[in-house]
Write a protein that holds these residues in place. Structure first.
Motif, PDB file in Angstrom:
ATOM      1  N   GLY A   1      24.490 -11.198   7.059  1.00 28.00           N
ATOM      2  CA  GLY A   1      24.826 -12.330   6.197  1.00 28.00           C
ATOM      3  C   GLY A   1      26.320 -12.550   6.100  1.00 28.00           C
ATOM      4  N   VAL A   2      27.082 -11.473   6.015  1.00 28.15           N
ATOM      5  CA  VAL A   2      28.545 -11.582   5.969  1.00 28.15           C
ATOM      6  C   VAL A   2      29.059 -12.193   7.275  1.00 28.15           C
ATOM      7  CG1 VAL A   2      30.707 -10.266   5.888  1.00 28.15           C
ATOM      8  CG2 VAL A   2      28.843  -9.714   4.312  1.00 28.15           C
ATOM      9  N   ALA A   3      28.487 -11.773   8.409  1.00 34.24           N
ATOM     10  CA  ALA A   3      28.917 -12.307   9.707  1.00 34.24           C
ATOM     11  C   ALA A   3      28.614 -13.800   9.822  1.00 34.24           C
ATOM     12  CB  ALA A   3      28.230 -11.530  10.833  1.00 34.24           C
ATOM     13  N   LEU A   4      27.424 -14.219   9.385  1.00 34.78           N
ATOM     14  CA  LEU A   4      27.074 -15.651   9.427  1.00 34.78           C
ATOM     15  C   LEU A   4      28.007 -16.461   8.525  1.00 34.78           C
ATOM     16  CD1 LEU A   4      23.165 -15.456   9.317  1.00 34.78           C
ATOM     17  CD2 LEU A   4      24.611 -16.107  11.269  1.00 34.78           C
ATOM     18  N   THR A   5      28.288 -15.925   7.343  1.00 34.88           N
ATOM     19  CA  THR A   5      29.198 -16.639   6.440  1.00 34.88           C
ATOM     20  C   THR A   5      30.583 -16.763   7.063  1.00 34.88           C
ATOM     21  OG1 THR A   5      27.985 -15.760   4.545  1.00 34.88           O
ATOM     22  CG2 THR A   5      30.184 -16.632   4.125  1.00 34.88           C
ATOM     23  N   SER A   6      31.048 -15.676   7.683  1.00 36.56           N
ATOM     24  CA  SER A   6      32.351 -15.719   8.332  1.00 36.56           C
ATOM     25  C   SER A   6      32.384 -16.749   9.455  1.00 36.56           C
ATOM     26  CB  SER A   6      32.691 -14.330   8.884  1.00 36.56           C
ATOM     27  OG  SER A   6      33.951 -14.336   9.516  1.00 36.56           O
ATOM     28  N   ALA A   7      31.286 -16.829  10.220  1.00 40.07           N
ATOM     29  CA  ALA A   7      31.228 -17.807  11.314  1.00 40.07           C
ATOM     30  C   ALA A   7      31.322 -19.230  10.791  1.00 40.07           C
ATOM     31  CB  ALA A   7      29.944 -17.607  12.110  1.00 40.07           C
ATOM     32  N   LEU A   8      30.635 -19.516   9.681  1.00 40.63           N
ATOM     33  CA  LEU A   8      30.611 -20.890   9.161  1.00 40.63           C
ATOM     34  C   LEU A   8      31.876 -21.230   8.378  1.00 40.63           C
ATOM     35  CD1 LEU A   8      26.890 -21.134   7.986  1.00 40.63           C
ATOM     36  CD2 LEU A   8      27.926 -22.100  10.051  1.00 40.63           C
ATOM     37  N   ILE A   9      32.385 -20.283   7.596  1.00 42.27           N
ATOM     38  CA  ILE A   9      33.538 -20.605   6.758  1.00 42.27           C
ATOM     39  C   ILE A   9      34.778 -20.917   7.597  1.00 42.27           C
ATOM     40  CG2 ILE A   9      34.503 -18.274   6.460  1.00 42.27           C
ATOM     41  CD1 ILE A   9      34.870 -18.922   3.501  1.00 42.27           C
ATOM     42  N   ASN A  10      34.838 -20.360   8.825  1.00 42.69           N
ATOM     43  CA  ASN A  10      35.995 -20.579   9.693  1.00 42.69           C
ATOM     44  C   ASN A  10      35.840 -21.790  10.612  1.00 42.69           C
ATOM     45  OD1 ASN A  10      37.933 -18.231   9.257  1.00 42.69           O
ATOM     46  ND2 ASN A  10      36.011 -17.138   9.568  1.00 42.69           N
ATOM     47  N   THR A  11      34.622 -22.284  10.758  1.00 40.94           N
ATOM     48  CA  THR A  11      34.409 -23.328  11.775  1.00 40.94           C
ATOM     49  C   THR A  11      33.878 -24.646  11.235  1.00 40.94           C
ATOM     50  OG1 THR A  11      32.150 -22.520  12.221  1.00 40.94           O
ATOM     51  CG2 THR A  11      33.948 -21.561  13.510  1.00 40.94           C
ATOM     52  N   MET A  12      33.298 -24.661  10.025  1.00 36.52           N
ATOM     53  CA  MET A  12      32.662 -25.904   9.552  1.00 36.52           C
ATOM     54  C   MET A  12      33.672 -27.038   9.404  1.00 36.52           C
ATOM     55  SD  MET A  12      29.526 -25.454   9.619  1.00 36.52           S
ATOM     56  CE  MET A  12      29.134 -27.075   8.957  1.00 36.52           C
ATOM     57  N   SER A  13      34.905 -26.727   9.085  1.00 37.76           N
ATOM     58  CA  SER A  13      35.934 -27.777   8.953  1.00 37.76           C
ATOM     59  C   SER A  13      36.492 -28.203  10.311  1.00 37.76           C
ATOM     60  CB  SER A  13      37.077 -27.271   8.070  1.00 37.76           C
ATOM     61  OG  SER A  13      36.612 -26.971   6.764  1.00 37.76           O
ATOM     62  N   ASN A  14      36.019 -27.556  11.408  1.00 35.21           N
ATOM     63  CA  ASN A  14      36.512 -27.864  12.753  1.00 35.21           C
ATOM     64  C   ASN A  14      35.367 -28.221  13.699  1.00 35.21           C
ATOM     65  OD1 ASN A  14      39.567 -26.993  12.663  1.00 35.21           O
ATOM     66  ND2 ASN A  14      38.423 -25.341  11.657  1.00 35.21           N
ATOM     67  N   GLY A  15      34.323 -28.761  13.131  1.00 41.15           N
ATOM     68  CA  GLY A  15      33.221 -29.225  13.973  1.00 41.15           C
ATOM     69  C   GLY A  15      32.055 -28.282  14.062  1.00 41.15           C
ATOM     70  N   GLY A  16      32.084 -27.154  13.428  1.00 41.55           N
ATOM     71  CA  GLY A  16      30.969 -26.225  13.433  1.00 41.55           C
ATOM     72  C   GLY A  16      31.161 -25.086  14.419  1.00 41.55           C
ATOM     73  N   PRO A  17      30.341 -24.033  14.312  1.00 38.98           N
ATOM     74  CA  PRO A  17      30.522 -22.847  15.149  1.00 38.98           C
ATOM     75  C   PRO A  17      30.279 -23.110  16.638  1.00 38.98           C
ATOM     76  CG  PRO A  17      28.478 -22.708  13.880  1.00 38.98           C
ATOM     77  CD  PRO A  17      29.230 -23.886  13.341  1.00 38.98           C
ATOM     78  N   ILE A  18      29.347 -23.995  16.962  1.00 39.22           N
ATOM     79  CA  ILE A  18      29.059 -24.240  18.385  1.00 39.22           C
ATOM     80  C   ILE A  18      30.276 -24.834  19.081  1.00 39.22           C
ATOM     81  CG2 ILE A  18      27.623 -25.542  20.004  1.00 39.22           C
ATOM     82  CD1 ILE A  18      25.349 -25.325  18.010  1.00 39.22           C
ATOM     83  N   ARG A  19      30.878 -25.829  18.471  1.00 39.05           N
ATOM     84  CA  ARG A  19      32.042 -26.465  19.073  1.00 39.05           C
ATOM     85  C   ARG A  19      33.229 -25.507  19.112  1.00 39.05           C
ATOM     86  NH1 ARG A  19      34.946 -32.053  16.928  1.00 39.05           N
ATOM     87  NH2 ARG A  19      36.736 -31.955  18.357  1.00 39.05           N
ATOM     88  N   ALA A  20      33.445 -24.762  18.000  1.00 39.24           N
ATOM     89  CA  ALA A  20      34.586 -23.842  17.958  1.00 39.24           C
ATOM     90  C   ALA A  20      34.454 -22.750  19.005  1.00 39.24           C
ATOM     91  CB  ALA A  20      34.709 -23.225  16.558  1.00 39.24           C
ATOM     92  N   LEU A  21      33.266 -22.198  19.142  1.00 40.93           N
ATOM     93  CA  LEU A  21      33.074 -21.136  20.119  1.00 40.93           C
ATOM     94  C   LEU A  21      33.146 -21.656  21.546  1.00 40.93           C
ATOM     95  CD1 LEU A  21      30.194 -19.104  18.408  1.00 40.93           C
ATOM     96  CD2 LEU A  21      32.594 -18.445  18.636  1.00 40.93           C
ATOM     97  N   ALA A  22      32.805 -22.920  21.737  1.00 42.46           N
ATOM     98  CA  ALA A  22      32.899 -23.509  23.075  1.00 42.46           C
ATOM     99  C   ALA A  22      34.359 -23.731  23.481  1.00 42.46           C
ATOM    100  CB  ALA A  22      32.138 -24.837  23.130  1.00 42.46           C
TER     101      ALA A  22
END
Length: 439
Positions: free
Chosen positions: A138-159
């Motif tokens: 849960g901490v890992a999922l929160t970290s993934a979203l809190i850092n990427t949602m303002s930049n298009g989401g985790p899929i776009r950021a990781l791409a």
């Protein structure tokens, strides 16, 4: 008083919740729980106010954001309503709560960066989950979203930049999860320490109760012993003395024609009467340890030793070691009686040239040692005691107070008697009386 809640920290990165101060074994836990609940609402209300007042959005944008924020508020209220109930700490409930908080926070953050504040609360919700691997996930999922949602989401950021975002998420997960694990470990230690202290307090209270019960029983047994001793004393001295007096008076009556013989029998009867009177007085005095009325135990024992030495002509010394403390009267009376009996045994059997007594205060124990350089004996076959209150009687007295009596001796090698008793303080006297002990 409130209910007692047994805190279970196992498998969680956060402490369980409680609803009232009385529900928690530790006051800080109540305020921590309340603070966490209040923080969750503040982290939602503050970005909601900022988003609706400081941002310029198209028509219809704010109502949609407010609707999602309202749904998040309802979700938090449902959790607050369940505050303190067993369901709130159930693993299924904590997982469901996190599953609701995370998407709502992610949607709000995607609509306005201000809601990154509410996304922080998702960390708290994640760390409530059990078992621990689920909380770390849960901490890992929160970290993934809190850092990427303002930049298009985790899929776009990781791409775009996968190593940067993966490293950032890993560091955050390790830092937050590790900190939570340390916090939980400290909490487990504190909880175990609290439970240990409670068990010790309960054991101490039980021990005090047992001591009081033991003293009551010892007093009752001591009264029975005194009755038996008086019965034996009357039989061995007074009854025999009266029999002798009657015999002498009858003999005097039969010697009316012989004045000299008659006078001799009358003098013998008077001597027996005086001797019986002295024996009766000694028996009455023995009913109560008078030396303790106006003296401490060491002073009383020193007086007993001095008087015994003066009566028998055997040199005797007394010493006390340790910090002198006021003991329960039953203990002091028992030590006085054992001292008197031990000295009586020395006078009857030991043929000693010297006697030494030591009273030792050793914290929670008190020990009396009586040593002589007399004839000694085989402990397996101790000398018979005419009154029945020799070594067996002393051993019974000590045993009734959870104490022990040991004897070391050998023919020609003197004798050492050691009595060890628990040093029950005089402060327990009042509580013993409250238990209804006989006076």
């Amino acid at each position: 008083m409130g209910r007692r809640v047994e805190l279970d920290w196992r498998g969680s990165l956060m402490p369980p919740v409680a609803t009232r101060p009385g529900d928690s074994p530790m006051p800080w836990h109540y305020w921590f729980t309340r603070g966490e609940t209040l923080t969750s609402f503040l982290l939602l209300v503050l970005p909601t106010v900022l988003s609706t007042t400081l941002t310029d959005r198209p028509s219809g944008y704010r109502p949609a954001t407010l609707a999602v924020a309202a749904a998040a508020a309802v979700w938090l209220v449902l959790r607050a309503v369940l505050l303190g109930t067993p369901a709130r700490e159930h693993p299924v409930f904590t997982a469901v709560h996190f599953a609701g908080v995370l998407p709502l926070a992610a949607v709000l953050q995607s609509r306005d960066p201000y809601f990154v504040l509410f996304m922080v609360y998702a960390y708290f919700a994640a760390m409530r989950m059990r078992p621990m691997p689920l909380a770390i996930t849960g901490v890992a999922l929160t970290s993934a979203l809190i850092n990427t949602m303002s930049n298009g989401g985790p899929i776009r950021a990781l791409a775009d930049q996968p190593w940067i975002w993966l490293t950032l998420m890993l560091l955050q997960t390790v830092a937050i999860g590790g900190g939570g694990a340390v916090f939980a470990a400290v909490g487990r230690q504190n909880e175990e320490r609290r439970r240990t202290l409670e068990r010790l307090a309960a054991a101490e209270a039980e021990n005090r109760g047992l001591q009081q019960q033991l003293l009551v029983q010892a007093r009752e047994a001591g009264m029975l012993d005194e009755r038996q001793r008086m019965s034996q004393e009357i039989h061995d001295t007074l009854a025999q003395g009266f029999t002798g007096i009657i015999t002498q008076l009858e003999a005097a009556d039969q010697a009316r024609d012989d004045p000299a013989t008659r006078q001799r029998h009358l003098r013998a009867a008077a001597a027996l009467a005086r001797e019986n009177l002295s024996s009766a007085r000694r028996s009455v005095e023995a009913l109560h340890p008078e030396p303790l009325d106006a003296a401490t135990l060491p002073e009383a024992l020193a007086g007993v030793v001095d008087r015994w030495s003066a009566q028998t002509g055997v040199p005797a010394t007394f010493s006390a070691t340790g910090t002198v403390a006021s003991l329960h009267p039953e203990l002091e009376a028992t030590l006085l009686r054992i001292t008197q009996e031990a000295l009586s045994n020395v006078a009857k059997h030991a043929r000693a040239g010297r006697v030494g007594l030591t009273l030792s205060y050793m914290g929670d124990e008190v020990t009396l040692d009586v040593r002589d350089d007399g004839a000694g004996f085989d402990p397996a076959a101790p000398p018979a005691d005419e009154g029945g209150f020799g070594l067996p009687g002393m051993r019974r007295r000590a045993g009734r107070l959870a104490g022990t009596l040991t004897v070391e001796s050998e023919p020609g090698g003197g004798t050492a008697v050691s009595v060890n008793l628990p040093a029950v303080p005089a402060a327990t006297l009042e509580s013993t009386h409250h238990e209804g002990a006989p006076g």
